[in-house]
Scaffold this active site. Sequence first.
Site, PDB file in Angstrom:
ATOM      1  N   HIS A   1      15.157  96.880  41.775  1.00  0.00           N
ATOM      2  CA  HIS A   1      15.201  97.811  42.894  1.00  0.00           C
ATOM      3  C   HIS A   1      13.953  98.677  42.873  1.00  0.00           C
ATOM      4  O   HIS A   1      13.441  99.018  41.799  1.00  0.00           O
ATOM      5  CB  HIS A   1      16.458  98.688  42.817  1.00  0.00           C
ATOM      6  CG  HIS A   1      16.730  99.453  44.068  1.00  0.00           C
ATOM      7  ND1 HIS A   1      16.127 100.673  44.330  1.00  0.00           N
ATOM      8  CD2 HIS A   1      17.530  99.189  45.135  1.00  0.00           C
ATOM      9  CE1 HIS A   1      16.551 101.113  45.507  1.00  0.00           C
ATOM     10  NE2 HIS A   1      17.391 100.237  46.017  1.00  0.00           N
TER      11      HIS A   1
ATOM     12  N   GLU B   1      23.021  94.598  46.038  1.00  0.00           N
ATOM     13  CA  GLU B   1      23.180  93.383  46.826  1.00  0.00           C
ATOM     14  C   GLU B   1      24.006  92.316  46.110  1.00  0.00           C
ATOM     15  O   GLU B   1      24.683  91.511  46.751  1.00  0.00           O
ATOM     16  CB  GLU B   1      21.803  92.833  47.184  1.00  0.00           C
ATOM     17  CG  GLU B   1      21.061  93.743  48.165  1.00  0.00           C
ATOM     18  CD  GLU B   1      19.565  93.673  48.029  1.00  0.00           C
ATOM     19  OE1 GLU B   1      19.087  93.002  47.085  1.00  0.00           O
ATOM     20  OE2 GLU B   1      18.872  94.277  48.854  1.00  0.00           O
TER      21      GLU B   1
END
Length: 357
Positions: A243, A302
């Site tokens: 991320h 995700e």
Amino acid sequence: MSGLDDVIAAETRLSEVDGRNGRLVICGHSLDALAGQQSYEAVLTLLLPDVLSVCEETLRAELAQARLRAFQEVASLDTDLVSLSVTEALRALMARLPDGEDKSVALLQIAAPAVFVPALIRAKAGQQPIPPHAGRGHAADMLAMLTGNQPGDEQIRALDTYLVTVSDHGLNASTFTARVVASTRAGYASAVLAALGALKGPLHGGAPGPVLDMLDAVGAPEQAAGWVAAELGKGERLMGFGHRIYRVRDPRADALKSALNRLGASGGMDAHRLALAESVESAALTALRAAKPDRALETNVEFFTALLLEALGFPRDAFTGVFAAGRIGGWVAHSREQIETGRLIRPQSRYVGPKAA
């Protein structure tokens, strides 16, 4: 300054993303205190207390009426619209809604994706859209409009957890876009449409679907380590890991994993699918730490988003639209916050082109 990393572009009371320590705070509440504990409506009262009703029950009823209003636009679905991707068709339907900066516009913007996404999914499958029901909460109604059945309590809680978890997350690309447009006083609808355009890009909102593609390719838990090693050997990216902000594990991943565990088989979570995912996650984290020890590549939101939305019955090509149904609360809240500053966002650029003759 590429990507505006470390540039402070706004002061906000809405969310704090602590990437070093892996914490997300929304309006003074940790994600742990909200996800799985509070409804989406409850979090909306925190995000927009000066725009929406601060009573959760009142807001639930007002959102239900806004969903009924949004469903009127579903009658104009045509083959050209249905042939688009869910994200593009959602954007087209949202563009038909009125603009402005008042409560009615804010309510309609927040309510509409929960109506439009299930309607588009059903229309693309050759099924009739199902109208909203004023007696249901937001998450429950979204699930009922998708399947035609009354969802179970754990399914409702799981979707509520997801919508809450993704409701706001600092100045991500779509939220910053919404603030820029809102600063021009264009209205909530214009800001949301711009945010949807940013969300459509695969570097922002398009990763959960490919997580399922990855699981399908692995096939079985015992094949996870070999598949991961082969992909990394080819220089491929593993979807659902790493991320831009978090240097440790994304706290939203744990919130959604907990929702999956609560959902269980009775709520639609296939135990074999979850076991496969856990094997892939373990293999990926081990391989990434060995191959790229200088980079923080942990599980992100995700990875478990894909499993949760799949278990709830959403097709993978609709995941971006479901994300929008949650993040839209943050988009409208940031738009409101930007409007209150009364300041047009107008950064400077540094010219690096050729000199004039």
